[in-house]
Motif scaffolding. Structure first.
Motif, PDB file in Angstrom:
ATOM      1  N   TYR A  85      -4.566   5.739   5.802  1.00 41.10           N
ATOM      2  CA  TYR A  85      -4.253   4.471   6.453  1.00 41.10           C
ATOM      3  C   TYR A  85      -3.596   4.763   7.796  1.00 41.10           C
ATOM      4  N   VAL A  98       2.152  -5.903   5.873  1.00 45.48           N
ATOM      5  CA  VAL A  98       1.963  -4.660   5.139  1.00 45.48           C
ATOM      6  C   VAL A  98       3.320  -4.157   4.685  1.00 45.48           C
ATOM      7  N   ASN A 146       1.235   3.094  -8.247  1.00 41.71           N
ATOM      8  CA  ASN A 146      -0.173   2.733  -8.133  1.00 41.71           C
ATOM      9  C   ASN A 146      -0.819   2.629  -9.505  1.00 41.71           C
ATOM     10  N   ARG A 151       0.843  -1.193   0.000  1.00 39.33           N
ATOM     11  CA  ARG A 151       0.000   0.000   0.000  1.00 39.33           C
ATOM     12  C   ARG A 151       0.875   1.240   0.000  1.00 39.33           C
ATOM     13  N   ASP A 152       0.263   2.338  -0.400  1.00 36.40           N
ATOM     14  CA  ASP A 152       1.020   3.580  -0.420  1.00 36.40           C
ATOM     15  C   ASP A 152       1.028   4.224   0.969  1.00 36.40           C
TER      16      ASP A 152
END
Length: 122
Positions: free
Chosen positions: A9, A24, A35, A3-4
């Motif tokens: 988040y 993660v 992305n 994930r970025d």
């Protein structure tokens, strides 16, 4: 899960994933195209493979994704220079009229006919 580094988040999100046994991995800093590239791959994989396949279980999904990855990287034409695959060199041009008339092309089906590979017969 990759994930970025978006501020949406929070630590709680990572904690929930860790409790589920999911590691993660944060994307690199200032890699805005990552992305977009992955979203394009996922969209293409879904359209060309997953929307047309009934996946039975996790092993079947992994097999289908491995086959599609090979197809995507080694055979599938991409919109690039001369529509060439990213792993292979440019194909030799056929300029002889006799060879053009008598082209012998073979089709190889992958994943039960969902994916097709076309090649000139030797």
């Amino acid at each position: 899960m990759i994930r970025d580094r978006d501020g949406r988040y929070r630590v709680l999100f990572d904690t929930v994933l860790a409790d589920a046994g999911i590691d993660v991995v944060l994307s690199r800093v200032r890699v805005p195209r990552m992305n977009a590239v992955m979203e394009r791959w996922v969209r293409t994989c879904r359209r060309e493979l997953l929307d047309q396949t009934l996946i039975l279980h996790q092993r079947h999904l992994r097999h289908a994704l491995r086959e599609y990855e090979v197809f995507y990287n080694e055979h599938r034409p991409h919109q690039g220079i001369a529509n060439v695959r990213p792993v292979a060199p440019l194909p030799e041009a056929i300029s002889d009229p006799d060879r053009l008339i008598h082209l012998n092309i073979h089709r190889r089906d992958r994943l039960g006919g969902i994916l097709h590979e076309y090649e000139h017969a030797a």
